[in-house]
Design a protein around this motif. Structure first.
Motif, PDB file in Angstrom:
ATOM      1  N   LEU A 236     -29.124  31.504-140.302  1.00  0.00           N
ATOM      2  CA  LEU A 236     -27.883  30.791-140.604  1.00  0.00           C
ATOM      3  C   LEU A 236     -27.230  30.255-139.326  1.00  0.00           C
ATOM      4  O   LEU A 236     -26.702  29.140-139.305  1.00  0.00           O
ATOM      5  N   ARG A 237     -27.292  31.049-138.269  1.00  0.00           N
ATOM      6  CA  ARG A 237     -26.707  30.599-136.995  1.00  0.00           C
ATOM      7  C   ARG A 237     -27.451  29.369-136.462  1.00  0.00           C
ATOM      8  O   ARG A 237     -26.837  28.401-135.997  1.00  0.00           O
ATOM      9  N   GLU A 240     -26.660  26.293-138.620  1.00  0.00           N
ATOM     10  CA  GLU A 240     -25.293  25.822-138.421  1.00  0.00           C
ATOM     11  C   GLU A 240     -25.107  25.176-137.048  1.00  0.00           C
ATOM     12  O   GLU A 240     -24.533  24.079-136.936  1.00  0.00           O
ATOM     13  N   ARG A 267     -22.013  26.726-144.171  1.00  0.00           N
ATOM     14  CA  ARG A 267     -22.886  27.011-143.040  1.00  0.00           C
ATOM     15  C   ARG A 267     -24.209  26.256-143.133  1.00  0.00           C
ATOM     16  O   ARG A 267     -24.882  26.059-142.127  1.00  0.00           O
TER      17      ARG A 267
END
Length: 518
Positions: A236-237, A240, A267
């Motif tokens: 997810l990081r 995003e 996200r």
């Protein structure tokens, strides 16, 4: 058809300042990356590696691994990647079978490499600082060199992937530059990738899906965003912060992302296209993904290491379970089970074996040093996949399983025979049968049906699998204790009865003092 080295060079000249690869805090443009890849080509030459040599890699999806893949394409070296979780005996097998001239690895595979007897007799290169007699891959990448000149032709071998059969003896699948590039071009076209798209590079580079993501991204001047080992927070990081635009994953990873507490539509707002392969996706998961991502395109890709694309469905949610129709470079048929040729076709709705044309630009030409396997699978210009399926009345393909009972869990192939062999060595196991049962997260979950000779707990059987060296993804995730394992009158194990639930669970657990039955 361009060779892959020239193909990369064309991308570098077309988009020198575009982001090419990202790994954590490291971002490299095509121009910057090509300089490091060129240095690595020089380093491979200094090691004495020559065109046509095989090198085995045991690495995660890090930028050094992706760089090595491209350096091998430029140098005409056949990259031969295996699972970074491979055991020492699996490394030994790959090194001997491929006739490898060098081994590349990293910290997570260092212990297994150290215990591999074959590895000690070869030049070894580790991602990181040099240690234990191994050279440093990072030192090679940091050197200065002139821009590399492509050494291979489109007809040279590019890479060799390993795929498992029913006996679990891995089969090498060598593929030429032209077949690899054709598959990448088809991947771009069939997933409607635009110039400059960014993909999450999490599918392993020892797997056809990971390799395809790497090659396809280069064709469009896009970015390959490395995720060394899958974890939802990291995924997810990366999505995003790097504004990933497309995902190409196995259903298990989609399941984990969607059901994680950190997931939100905001996200993943940059993602406009979803693609999946490697295993079937449940209707429920597909519906939830479609609602959460609302993608412009949702592709079900059915293929293999041998023939990258078999079929494509670009509107997967409209007909859940459908694998669609033949890809751009392919012709697909379904023949009656047991058929020896591709001329007799199964009727609509009739389940049979799926076969693919070997005239397709993406097709392989036979297994490495396995003439018996080649003869079994390649017949009169057709590849007999070993998969079962049927065409519906509309002409769409539905894949129903594996003719050889292979379990596909989380995109990994697991042979039930290997798991059964391991469990059968436990003193409390009288008989065992292993199958894959449907699971929303994993696609199929490895399940062991056990007839006990004396009392034993699931935890004890799991511990036995661990200490026996069975790879983590092959260990059963569920155990069912039964009084009898279903068999045919001639003693053949009837796995289909276990899958369908046609069995009786153990009525009374044996005591701890029960003797083993002979």
């Amino acid at each position: 058809m361009l060779d892959l080295g020239t193909s990369l060079l064309a991308s570098v000249e077309r988009d020198p300042n575009a982001l090419a690869i990202s790994d954590g805090d490291l971002d490299l443009t095509y121009g910057e990356w090509f300089a490091k890849i060129s240095a690595l080509v020089d380093g491979l030459d200094a090691m004495g590696l020559k065109q046509g040599d095989h090198v085995v890699t045991v690495m995660q999806n890090r930028w050094e691994n992706a760089s090595l893949h491209w350096a091998c394409q430029l140098a005409g070296i056949v990259i031969t990647p295996i699972n970074w979780r491979a055991k020492p005996d699996e490394i030994d097998y790959a090194l001997a079978d491929s006739e490898a001239k060098a081994l590349f690895y990293q910290d997570v595979s260092a212990e297994a490499v150290a215990e591999s007897g074959k590895a000690q007799n070869l030049p070894r290169v580790i991602a990181g600082d040099a240690e234990g007699g191994a050279h440093s891959l990072n030192d090679m990448l940091a050197a200065k060199a002139a821009d590399a000149t492509p050494q291979a032709s489109a007809d040279d071998w590019s890479l060799m992937l390993y795929t498992s059969g029913t006996t679990s003896r891995p089969k090498g699948v060598p593929r030429r530059h032209r077949a690899e590039r054709a598959a990448a071009i088809a991947h771009v076209a069939q997933n409607l990738y635009r110039h400059g798209e960014r993909t999450l590079g999490v599918m392993p580079l020892y797997h056809t899906m990971g390799v395809r993501s790497l090659l396809a991204t280069s064709l469009i001047g896009g970015a390959f965003v490395c995720l060394r080992r899958f974890d939802v927070e990291g995924a997810l990081r990366a999505i995003e912060t790097k504004k990933v635009t497309n995902l190409y994953l196995v259903p298990t990873l989609y399941h984990d992302i969607l059901h994680h507490k950190a997931f939100s539509k905001e996200r993943v707002a940059s993602v406009t296209k979803l693609g999946f392969a490697g295993a079937s996706m449940t209707d429920g998961l597909m519906k939830k993904l479609n609602e959460a991502f609302q993608p412009e395109l949702f592709v079900n890709h059915y293929g293999s290491s041998e023939v990258y694309t078999c079929t494509i469905d670009q509107k997967a949610p409209l007909k859940p379970g459908s694998a669609g129709r033949s890809g751009l470079n392919q012709m697909i048929r379904v023949v009656p089970l047991g058929a020896n040729d591709a001329e007799t076709r199964a009727k609509p709705g009739e389940e049979g074996e799926i076969v693919a044309s070997l005239k397709g630009d993406e097709a392989f030409e036979g297994y490495w040093k396995r003439p018996e396997a080649t003869a079994k699978s390649l017949r009169d210009g057709w590849y007999f996949t070993g998969d079962t399926g049927y065409f519906d009345e509309d002409g769409d393909l539905f894949v129903t399983g594996r003719a050889d009972d292979m379990i596909i869990t989380g995109g990994e192939n697991v042979s039930p025979v290997e798991v059964e062999s391991c469990l059968s060595l436990h003193p409390a196991v009288e008989e065992v049968a292993v199958v894959g049962l449907p699971d929303e997260r994993w696609g199929k979950v490895v399940t062991a049906f056990v007839k006990r000779s004396r009392l034993v707990a699931e935890a004890d059987l799991d511990a036995h699998c661990k200490t026996s060296g069975l790879a983590n993804f092959r260990r059963p995730r569920a155990y069912v204790f039964v009084d009898q394992i279903p068999k045919s009158p001639v003693g053949k194990l009837l796995r289909r009865m276990l899958v369908s639930g046609d069995f009786e669970a153990e009525k009374t657990a044996p005591s701890g003092n029960d003797a083993q039955h002979s």
